[in-house]
Write a protein that holds these residues in place. Structure first.
Motif, mmCIF file in Angstrom:
data_model
loop_
_atom_site.group_PDB
_atom_site.id
_atom_site.type_symbol
_atom_site.label_atom_id
_atom_site.label_comp_id
_atom_site.label_asym_id
_atom_site.label_seq_id
_atom_site.Cartn_x
_atom_site.Cartn_y
_atom_site.Cartn_z
ATOM 1 N N MET A 1 0.834 -1.185 0.000
ATOM 2 C CA MET A 1 0.000 0.000 0.000
ATOM 3 C C MET A 1 0.879 1.250 0.000
ATOM 4 N N ARG A 2 0.481 2.221 -0.775
ATOM 5 C CA ARG A 2 1.176 3.508 -0.794
ATOM 6 C C ARG A 2 0.581 4.418 0.264
ATOM 7 N N GLU B 1 -2.666 6.080 -0.429
ATOM 8 C CA GLU B 1 -3.874 5.255 -0.358
ATOM 9 C C GLU B 1 -4.471 5.234 1.051
ATOM 10 N N MET B 2 -3.739 5.783 2.015
ATOM 11 C CA MET B 2 -4.258 5.885 3.372
ATOM 12 C C MET B 2 -5.317 6.987 3.411
ATOM 13 N N LYS B 3 -6.226 6.888 4.364
ATOM 14 C CA LYS B 3 -7.246 7.923 4.508
ATOM 15 C C LYS B 3 -6.567 9.268 4.796
ATOM 16 N N GLU C 1 1.795 12.820 0.384
ATOM 17 C CA GLU C 1 2.677 11.671 0.209
ATOM 18 C C GLU C 1 4.070 12.157 -0.203
ATOM 19 N N THR D 1 6.398 4.589 3.640
ATOM 20 C CA THR D 1 5.419 3.507 3.780
ATOM 21 C C THR D 1 4.454 3.827 4.920
ATOM 22 N N PRO D 2 3.252 3.279 4.864
ATOM 23 C CA PRO D 2 2.325 3.464 5.984
ATOM 24 C C PRO D 2 2.920 2.993 7.314
ATOM 25 N N ASP E 1 -6.617 5.129 10.616
ATOM 26 C CA ASP E 1 -7.411 4.594 9.508
ATOM 27 C C ASP E 1 -8.872 5.041 9.587
#
Length: 84
Positions: free
Chosen positions: A1-2, A5-7, A14, A24-25, A62
């Protein structure tokens, strides 16, 4: 996951995170909200605002930033006010 792509984290934020070495997350979660915000504010964007702080916290939890608890928002506001 990028990270984007996180909320609450888009491509612009980013890129800011990448500029401070957070790609990274998992790295964002490990660093934490306040530390990530401080890195961005000191190294990339000295005008970083409270909304970015809320967004980072929401990403880590999240959840959309509007769903942060009032207590956590108050903690983040207090942290932010101490920076001025």
């Amino acid at each position: 996951m990028r990270i984007s792509e996180m909320k609450n984290i888009g491509v612009v934020n980013e890129e800011k995170l990448a500029q401070v070495g957070v790609v990274t997350p998992e790295e964002l979660r490990e660093l934490g909200t306040e530390a990530a915000f401080l890195k961005i504010r000191h190294l990339v964007d000295d005008g970083a605002c409270l909304h970015l702080l809320y967004g980072l916290e929401g990403a880590i939890q999240d959840i959309p930033k509007r769903e942060l608890t009032e207590r956590r928002k108050a903690e983040l506001r207090s942290f932010f006010k101490q920076l001025d």
